[in-house]
Write a protein that holds these residues in place. Sequence first.
Motif, PDB file in Angstrom:
ATOM      1  N   TYR A  16      -8.404  -3.482  -4.941  1.00 15.46           N
ATOM      2  CA  TYR A  16      -8.394  -4.903  -5.320  1.00 15.46           C
ATOM      3  C   TYR A  16      -7.847  -5.761  -4.184  1.00 15.46           C
ATOM      4  O   TYR A  16      -7.325  -6.830  -4.408  1.00 15.46           O
ATOM      5  CB  TYR A  16      -7.520  -5.125  -6.558  1.00 15.46           C
ATOM      6  CG  TYR A  16      -8.043  -4.455  -7.784  1.00 15.46           C
ATOM      7  CD1 TYR A  16      -8.921  -5.114  -8.625  1.00 15.46           C
ATOM      8  CD2 TYR A  16      -7.667  -3.154  -8.100  1.00 15.46           C
ATOM      9  CE1 TYR A  16      -9.412  -4.496  -9.763  1.00 15.46           C
ATOM     10  CE2 TYR A  16      -8.151  -2.536  -9.236  1.00 15.46           C
ATOM     11  CZ  TYR A  16      -9.017  -3.208 -10.056  1.00 15.46           C
ATOM     12  OH  TYR A  16      -9.497  -2.596 -11.179  1.00 15.46           O
ATOM     13  N   ASP A  17      -7.895  -5.288  -2.966  1.00 11.21           N
ATOM     14  CA  ASP A  17      -7.372  -5.991  -1.797  1.00 11.21           C
ATOM     15  C   ASP A  17      -5.853  -6.092  -1.850  1.00 11.21           C
ATOM     16  O   ASP A  17      -5.264  -7.076  -1.438  1.00 11.21           O
ATOM     17  CB  ASP A  17      -8.009  -7.376  -1.664  1.00 11.21           C
ATOM     18  CG  ASP A  17      -7.758  -7.995  -0.299  1.00 11.21           C
ATOM     19  OD1 ASP A  17      -7.605  -7.242   0.680  1.00 11.21           O
ATOM     20  OD2 ASP A  17      -7.693  -9.228  -0.227  1.00 11.21           O
ATOM     21  N   GLY A  18      -5.221  -5.067  -2.396  1.00 12.77           N
ATOM     22  CA  GLY A  18      -3.757  -4.997  -2.371  1.00 12.77           C
ATOM     23  C   GLY A  18      -3.096  -5.223  -3.710  1.00 12.77           C
ATOM     24  O   GLY A  18      -3.702  -5.683  -4.667  1.00 12.77           O
ATOM     25  N   ALA A  19      -1.826  -4.885  -3.746  1.00  7.37           N
ATOM     26  CA  ALA A  19      -1.046  -4.976  -4.983  1.00  7.37           C
ATOM     27  C   ALA A  19      -0.930  -6.412  -5.467  1.00  7.37           C
ATOM     28  O   ALA A  19      -1.018  -6.677  -6.665  1.00  7.37           O
ATOM     29  CB  ALA A  19       0.336  -4.364  -4.787  1.00  7.37           C
TER      30      ALA A  19
ATOM     31  N   SER B 203       0.832  -1.197   0.000  1.00  3.13           N
ATOM     32  CA  SER B 203       0.000   0.000   0.000  1.00  3.13           C
ATOM     33  C   SER B 203       0.872   1.256   0.000  1.00  3.13           C
ATOM     34  O   SER B 203       0.624   2.201  -0.755  1.00  3.13           O
ATOM     35  CB  SER B 203      -0.928  -0.008   1.211  1.00  3.13           C
ATOM     36  OG  SER B 203      -1.731   1.136   1.227  1.00  3.13           O
ATOM     37  N   ARG B 204       1.909   1.258   0.838  1.00  8.25           N
ATOM     38  CA  ARG B 204       2.829   2.401   0.859  1.00  8.25           C
ATOM     39  C   ARG B 204       3.564   2.528  -0.468  1.00  8.25           C
ATOM     40  O   ARG B 204       3.731   3.636  -0.994  1.00  8.25           O
ATOM     41  CB  ARG B 204       3.827   2.269   2.004  1.00  8.25           C
ATOM     42  CG  ARG B 204       3.242   2.596   3.363  1.00  8.25           C
ATOM     43  CD  ARG B 204       4.325   2.767   4.415  1.00  8.25           C
ATOM     44  NE  ARG B 204       5.197   1.605   4.527  1.00  8.25           N
ATOM     45  CZ  ARG B 204       5.015   0.608   5.383  1.00  8.25           C
ATOM     46  NH1 ARG B 204       4.005   0.647   6.222  1.00  8.25           N
ATOM     47  NH2 ARG B 204       5.852  -0.411   5.422  1.00  8.25           N
ATOM     48  N   LEU B 205       3.992   1.403  -1.019  1.00  3.50           N
ATOM     49  CA  LEU B 205       4.690   1.445  -2.313  1.00  3.50           C
ATOM     50  C   LEU B 205       3.780   2.000  -3.399  1.00  3.50           C
ATOM     51  O   LEU B 205       4.212   2.812  -4.220  1.00  3.50           O
ATOM     52  CB  LEU B 205       5.190   0.050  -2.709  1.00  3.50           C
ATOM     53  CG  LEU B 205       6.361  -0.505  -1.922  1.00  3.50           C
ATOM     54  CD1 LEU B 205       6.639  -1.951  -2.322  1.00  3.50           C
ATOM     55  CD2 LEU B 205       7.605   0.352  -2.107  1.00  3.50           C
ATOM     56  N   SER B 206       2.515   1.578  -3.418  1.00  2.00           N
ATOM     57  CA  SER B 206       1.605   2.064  -4.456  1.00  2.00           C
ATOM     58  C   SER B 206       1.363   3.565  -4.323  1.00  2.00           C
ATOM     59  O   SER B 206       1.283   4.279  -5.330  1.00  2.00           O
ATOM     60  CB  SER B 206       0.290   1.283  -4.451  1.00  2.00           C
ATOM     61  OG  SER B 206      -0.433   1.490  -3.278  1.00  2.00           O
TER      62      SER B 206
ATOM     63  N   ILE C 229       4.453   5.119  -5.722  1.00  3.35           N
ATOM     64  CA  ILE C 229       4.481   4.969  -7.179  1.00  3.35           C
ATOM     65  C   ILE C 229       3.580   6.017  -7.824  1.00  3.35           C
ATOM     66  O   ILE C 229       3.955   6.636  -8.817  1.00  3.35           O
ATOM     67  CB  ILE C 229       4.071   3.536  -7.582  1.00  3.35           C
ATOM     68  CG1 ILE C 229       5.186   2.554  -7.182  1.00  3.35           C
ATOM     69  CG2 ILE C 229       3.775   3.449  -9.076  1.00  3.35           C
ATOM     70  CD1 ILE C 229       4.781   1.096  -7.244  1.00  3.35           C
ATOM     71  N   ARG C 230       2.388   6.229  -7.244  1.00  2.00           N
ATOM     72  CA  ARG C 230       1.496   7.271  -7.785  1.00  2.00           C
ATOM     73  C   ARG C 230       2.162   8.645  -7.743  1.00  2.00           C
ATOM     74  O   ARG C 230       1.880   9.506  -8.561  1.00  2.00           O
ATOM     75  CB  ARG C 230       0.173   7.287  -7.025  1.00  2.00           C
ATOM     76  CG  ARG C 230      -0.788   6.226  -7.489  1.00  2.00           C
ATOM     77  CD  ARG C 230      -2.197   6.458  -6.978  1.00  2.00           C
ATOM     78  NE  ARG C 230      -2.289   6.528  -5.529  1.00  2.00           N
ATOM     79  CZ  ARG C 230      -2.307   5.482  -4.721  1.00  2.00           C
ATOM     80  NH1 ARG C 230      -2.230   4.267  -5.208  1.00  2.00           N
ATOM     81  NH2 ARG C 230      -2.408   5.639  -3.413  1.00  2.00           N
ATOM     82  N   ALA C 231       3.080   8.843  -6.799  1.00  2.00           N
ATOM     83  CA  ALA C 231       3.809  10.112  -6.690  1.00  2.00           C
ATOM     84  C   ALA C 231       5.086  10.093  -7.533  1.00  2.00           C
ATOM     85  O   ALA C 231       5.951  10.949  -7.371  1.00  2.00           O
ATOM     86  CB  ALA C 231       4.150  10.383  -5.227  1.00  2.00           C
ATOM     87  N   SER C 232       5.203   9.109  -8.433  1.00  2.00           N
ATOM     88  CA  SER C 232       6.326   8.986  -9.382  1.00  2.00           C
ATOM     89  C   SER C 232       7.652   8.634  -8.724  1.00  2.00           C
ATOM     90  O   SER C 232       8.718   9.006  -9.217  1.00  2.00           O
ATOM     91  CB  SER C 232       6.468  10.252 -10.233  1.00  2.00           C
ATOM     92  OG  SER C 232       5.297  10.474 -10.982  1.00  2.00           O
ATOM     93  N   ASN C 233       7.617   7.889  -7.626  1.00  2.00           N
ATOM     94  CA  ASN C 233       8.828   7.449  -6.950  1.00  2.00           C
ATOM     95  C   ASN C 233       9.364   6.200  -7.664  1.00  2.00           C
ATOM     96  O   ASN C 233       8.820   5.110  -7.531  1.00  2.00           O
ATOM     97  CB  ASN C 233       8.526   7.143  -5.486  1.00  2.00           C
ATOM     98  CG  ASN C 233       9.756   6.732  -4.709  1.00  2.00           C
ATOM     99  OD1 ASN C 233      10.640   6.062  -5.219  1.00  2.00           O
ATOM    100  ND2 ASN C 233       9.788   7.120  -3.445  1.00  2.00           N
TER     101      ASN C 233
ATOM    102  N   GLU D  46      10.602   0.234  -8.561  1.00  2.00           N
ATOM    103  CA  GLU D  46      11.609  -0.819  -8.714  1.00  2.00           C
ATOM    104  C   GLU D  46      11.491  -1.854  -7.597  1.00  2.00           C
ATOM    105  O   GLU D  46      11.650  -3.055  -7.834  1.00  2.00           O
ATOM    106  CB  GLU D  46      13.005  -0.218  -8.743  1.00  2.00           C
ATOM    107  CG  GLU D  46      13.272   0.558 -10.011  1.00  2.00           C
ATOM    108  CD  GLU D  46      14.582   1.335  -9.990  1.00  2.00           C
ATOM    109  OE1 GLU D  46      15.226   1.444  -8.921  1.00  2.00           O
ATOM    110  OE2 GLU D  46      14.967   1.840 -11.059  1.00  2.00           O
ATOM    111  N   LYS D  47      11.197  -1.405  -6.397  1.00  2.00           N
ATOM    112  CA  LYS D  47      11.048  -2.331  -5.266  1.00  2.00           C
ATOM    113  C   LYS D  47       9.863  -3.266  -5.495  1.00  2.00           C
ATOM    114  O   LYS D  47       9.959  -4.476  -5.265  1.00  2.00           O
ATOM    115  CB  LYS D  47      10.876  -1.540  -3.970  1.00  2.00           C
ATOM    116  CG  LYS D  47      10.932  -2.377  -2.732  1.00  2.00           C
ATOM    117  CD  LYS D  47      10.974  -1.489  -1.495  1.00  2.00           C
ATOM    118  CE  LYS D  47      11.283  -2.317  -0.271  1.00  2.00           C
ATOM    119  NZ  LYS D  47      11.518  -1.496   0.912  1.00  2.00           N
ATOM    120  N   LEU D  48       8.733  -2.716  -5.950  1.00  2.00           N
ATOM    121  CA  LEU D  48       7.561  -3.531  -6.232  1.00  2.00           C
ATOM    122  C   LEU D  48       7.856  -4.505  -7.372  1.00  2.00           C
ATOM    123  O   LEU D  48       7.500  -5.681  -7.302  1.00  2.00           O
ATOM    124  CB  LEU D  48       6.359  -2.643  -6.579  1.00  2.00           C
ATOM    125  CG  LEU D  48       5.038  -3.389  -6.686  1.00  2.00           C
ATOM    126  CD1 LEU D  48       4.498  -3.713  -5.297  1.00  2.00           C
ATOM    127  CD2 LEU D  48       4.026  -2.571  -7.464  1.00  2.00           C
TER     128      LEU D  48
END
Length: 101
Positions: free
Chosen positions: A75-78, A13-16, A19-23, A28-30
């Motif tokens: 979707y209940d997570g990545a 959730s934190r990664l997503s 990612i939306r903030a263009s990190n 890459e971690k995901l």
Amino acid sequence: MDTLNLVSNELDSRLSEEIRASNVAAFEKLFRKYHSSLCDFAYRIVKAHDTPEDIVQEMFTHIWIDRENWFPQSYDGACTFLSGAFGGFVLAEKKEQNLGH
């Protein structure tokens, strides 16, 4: 849900969000987290050595391009999102293979 899955979902959730903030580092971690298992899944279905890697890269490219609108939490997570979306990419490739033969 066990503690390990809960921690994984919170991390995803934190990664997503990042990612939306263009990190790029979060993306890459995901990618590294799910790359191997997605390739293995694709290979079991399409049975071609180069194709699974291509399918994984194509799906993650789509995620990056549309990252501002990527909300896997719905979707209940990545993991759930990636599994479902990836299944569509793999089935499309399998269909293309069948039409080509």
